[in-house]
Design a protein around this motif. Structure first.
Motif, PDB file in Angstrom:
ATOM      1  N   PHE A  63       2.084   8.933   0.299  1.00 16.24           N
ATOM      2  CA  PHE A  63       3.314   8.889  -0.910  1.00 16.24           C
ATOM      3  C   PHE A  63       4.453   9.801  -0.399  1.00 16.24           C
ATOM      4  CE2 PHE A  63      -0.935   9.457  -2.690  1.00 16.24           C
ATOM      5  CZ  PHE A  63      -0.520   8.811  -4.145  1.00 16.24           C
ATOM      6  N   LEU A 114       4.005   2.618  -1.770  1.00 13.71           N
ATOM      7  CA  LEU A 114       3.039   2.941  -3.499  1.00 13.71           C
ATOM      8  C   LEU A 114       1.577   2.774  -3.688  1.00 13.71           C
ATOM      9  CD1 LEU A 114       2.417   5.191  -5.449  1.00 13.71           C
ATOM     10  CD2 LEU A 114       4.119   3.849  -6.835  1.00 13.71           C
ATOM     11  N   HIS A 115       1.384   1.647  -3.483  1.00 11.30           N
ATOM     12  CA  HIS A 115       0.776   0.762  -3.263  1.00 11.30           C
ATOM     13  C   HIS A 115      -1.048   1.235  -2.574  1.00 11.30           C
ATOM     14  CE1 HIS A 115      -2.816  -2.211  -5.130  1.00 11.30           C
ATOM     15  NE2 HIS A 115      -2.963  -2.470  -4.304  1.00 11.30           N
ATOM     16  N   PHE A 153      -4.006   1.559 -13.068  1.00 12.13           N
ATOM     17  CA  PHE A 153      -2.142   1.839 -12.484  1.00 12.13           C
ATOM     18  C   PHE A 153      -2.248   0.778 -11.368  1.00 12.13           C
ATOM     19  CE2 PHE A 153       0.260   3.303  -9.367  1.00 12.13           C
ATOM     20  CZ  PHE A 153       2.026   3.484 -10.134  1.00 12.13           C
ATOM     21  N   GLN A 154      -2.817   0.615 -10.650  1.00 14.80           N
ATOM     22  CA  GLN A 154      -3.561   0.386  -9.244  1.00 14.80           C
ATOM     23  C   GLN A 154      -3.695  -1.417  -9.660  1.00 14.80           C
ATOM     24  OE1 GLN A 154      -2.496   1.169  -6.254  1.00 14.80           O
ATOM     25  NE2 GLN A 154      -4.155   0.962  -4.226  1.00 14.80           N
ATOM     26  N   SER A 200      -0.711   4.027  -1.027  1.00 14.47           N
ATOM     27  CA  SER A 200      -0.612   5.443  -0.835  1.00 14.47           C
ATOM     28  C   SER A 200      -2.465   5.914  -2.481  1.00 14.47           C
ATOM     29  CB  SER A 200       0.246   6.142  -1.844  1.00 14.47           C
ATOM     30  OG  SER A 200       1.507   6.025  -0.053  1.00 14.47           O
ATOM     31  N   VAL A 201      -1.844   4.393  -3.507  1.00 10.33           N
ATOM     32  CA  VAL A 201      -2.577   5.328  -4.461  1.00 10.33           C
ATOM     33  C   VAL A 201      -4.046   4.314  -3.622  1.00 10.33           C
ATOM     34  CG1 VAL A 201      -3.357   4.265  -6.663  1.00 10.33           C
ATOM     35  CG2 VAL A 201      -0.975   5.683  -6.172  1.00 10.33           C
ATOM     36  N   LEU A 248      -6.377   6.291 -12.423  1.00 10.65           N
ATOM     37  CA  LEU A 248      -5.300   5.513 -10.888  1.00 10.65           C
ATOM     38  C   LEU A 248      -5.865   3.357 -10.743  1.00 10.65           C
ATOM     39  CD1 LEU A 248      -6.400   8.554  -8.609  1.00 10.65           C
ATOM     40  CD2 LEU A 248      -4.415   7.378  -9.065  1.00 10.65           C
ATOM     41  N   GLY A 255       2.529   1.252 -14.066  1.00  9.95           N
ATOM     42  CA  GLY A 255       1.811   0.766 -12.956  1.00  9.95           C
ATOM     43  C   GLY A 255       2.792  -1.119 -13.002  1.00  9.95           C
ATOM     44  N   THR A 297      -5.876   6.455  -2.068  1.00  5.57           N
ATOM     45  CA  THR A 297      -6.241   7.630  -2.910  1.00  5.57           C
ATOM     46  C   THR A 297      -7.700   7.497  -3.638  1.00  5.57           C
ATOM     47  OG1 THR A 297      -4.329   8.988  -2.757  1.00  5.57           O
ATOM     48  CG2 THR A 297      -6.088   9.559  -4.543  1.00  5.57           C
ATOM     49  N   ILE A 298      -7.069   6.874  -4.026  1.00  5.79           N
ATOM     50  CA  ILE A 298      -8.951   6.365  -4.755  1.00  5.79           C
ATOM     51  C   ILE A 298      -9.925   6.485  -3.728  1.00  5.79           C
ATOM     52  CG2 ILE A 298      -9.666   4.515  -5.800  1.00  5.79           C
ATOM     53  CD1 ILE A 298      -7.108   3.587  -7.516  1.00  5.79           C
TER      54      ILE A 298
END
Length: 415
Positions: A117, A45-46, A23-24, A48-49, A20, A198, A52-53
């Motif tokens: 998301f 998306l940035h 990707f981020q 949301s990720v 993650l 990403g 999540t992180i």
């Protein structure tokens, strides 16, 4: 006794966070360019990720503090201190990085709601705008620190595995055996794959020369200009024969269910289609008594739907419709003209966002007995009504011209 391998929970969280983060970081590099639907989607998306992180990092920290883990590798004090520093700095990046991003979103002048998301709502932090610039600087620093820590962490693992001949990789990589060369190559491949994804996710669509010069909204007719042309045509056109049936009396029409009121805007050359799910019309009309006919359409602006929940929430905000202060848009017309055949034009006033401006719609009308079918379109200049404030006030990203289209059935009381 210390375990020789990390727990499966720790291993899973370690690699999930590693992918993650890769990707981020790569996605963050792609957050540049002109405002567009693709850039908007990348930002969502940035966010949301990032959240999540943050959540996974808090779980990983709890696992580290309360679950037994393998002993630290033996070696000089400075190497053990460096390894410990790198690990704790990773926690700083994985927690403080998302928090600073959260601060940026919460203090931005354009308040875009966060849906993880596109599903789970995430609140803004209750802080003032003064936090914005410091948070932005720290957020960028966290990204560069993450890159440096990545390189140090990988270099340290490889040093222990091959220079010092210590089975470091076997403790954290599932199914690693022997020198773990294959496992190391596979892990690096996954990291690079996450970075590649990403970079490529939601790419900006290249615009062709035709798209760059095309009229932003093709379907609707520009009413004010077209009306002048039609007036000239009406002067020379022969009047069409009236039907032989009796004149139709003035009547109040009731709009049936299943009607559509849509709009189309051009965002960086790409058409964004939307509709309003809640609207109603007060229509008193007769094709044989147009001077006494009138139309009033009331639209609930909070019902705008473009297929993207975060964009829809932005439309309701103060930069666009400001539906909290101005919940409804109202079009009222008393000047209705017959353009020939089943074509009509209604000239009136549109009250949108507290601004009243002349507006014209064109429509076709087919009446069969006590039932009617109506469809039409118009075009308005959003900037004339203040729809689009701040960075959205210019027409570089979102064109000024917005198309309106509608279709519905209606009935009148039986005569």
């Amino acid at each position: 006794m210390h375990p020789q391998r990390y727990s499966y929970t720790a291993i899973t969280l370690h690699w999930l966070l590693a992918l993650l983060l890769a990707f981020q970081i790569s996605l963050g590099w792609a957050l540049e360019g002109h405002n567009s639907p693709e850039l908007f989607a990348r930002y969502q998306l940035h966010k949301s990720v990032g959240i999540t992180i943050l959540l996974l990092s808090l779980v990983r920290l709890a696992v580290r503090l309360f679950t037994p883990r393998p002993p630290a590798s033996a070696g000089p004090a400075w190497t053990r201190a460096l390894a410990s520093t790198v690990h704790w700095l990773f926690y700083l990046v994985m927690i403080f990085g998302p928090v600073t991003g959260w601060l940026i979103v919460s203090t931005a002048r354009v308040q875009v709601p966060t849906l993880l998301f596109g599903i789970v709502p995430w609140p803004h932090l209750p802080v003032g705008h003064g936090w914005h610039d410091p948070a932005e600087s720290l957020h960028g620093a966290m990204a560069w620190l993450a890159i440096g820590l990545f390189l140090l962490h990988i270099a340290g693992a490889f040093r222990h595995q091959w220079l010092l001949d210590k089975p470091e990789l076997q403790r954290m990589i599932p199914f690693a055996r022997g020198k773990a060369v294959g496992a190391a190559i596979g892990a690096l491949a996954l990291i690079f794959a996450a970075m590649a994804v990403g970079k490529m996710v939601h790419p900006d669509k290249p615009r062709t020369a035709a798209e760059k010069t095309a009229t932003p909204v093709a379907a609707p007719i520009a009413p004010e200009e077209a009306a002048k042309d039609d007036e000239k045509k009406e002067e020379t056109a022969e009047p069409e024969a009236k039907p032989e049936d009796a004149a139709q009396p003035l009547a109040d029409w009731t709009v049936g269910s299943g009607g559509k009121l849509g709009f189309t805007a051009s965002w960086n050359g790409e058409a964004i289609n939307g509709s309003f799910s809640r609207w109603d019309a007060d229509i008193r009309f007769s094709p044989d008594d147009l001077p006494a006919s009138r139309i009033k359409v009331t639209v609930n602006l909070a019902s705008a739907d473009t297929g993207d929940a975060q964009r829809d929430d932005s439309l309701k905000g103060s930069d666009f419709f400001d539906s909290g202060a101005h919940p409804k848009a109202v079009f009222t017309a008393r000047d209705i003209r017959h353009l020939g055949g089943d074509r009509y034009e209604a000239r009136g006033t549109l009250d949108l966002r507290g601004v009243k401006k002349p507006a014209t719609i064109r429509f076709t009308l087919r009446i069969e007995g006590d039932k009617a079918r109506v469809s039409g379109n118009a075009r308005i200049d959003r900037t004339a009504f203040g729809v689009g404030q701040g960075e959205w006030a210019t027409t570089d990203a979102i064109a000024a011209s917005v198309g309106i289209d509608f279709s519905f059935g209606a009935i009148r009381p039986a005569s």
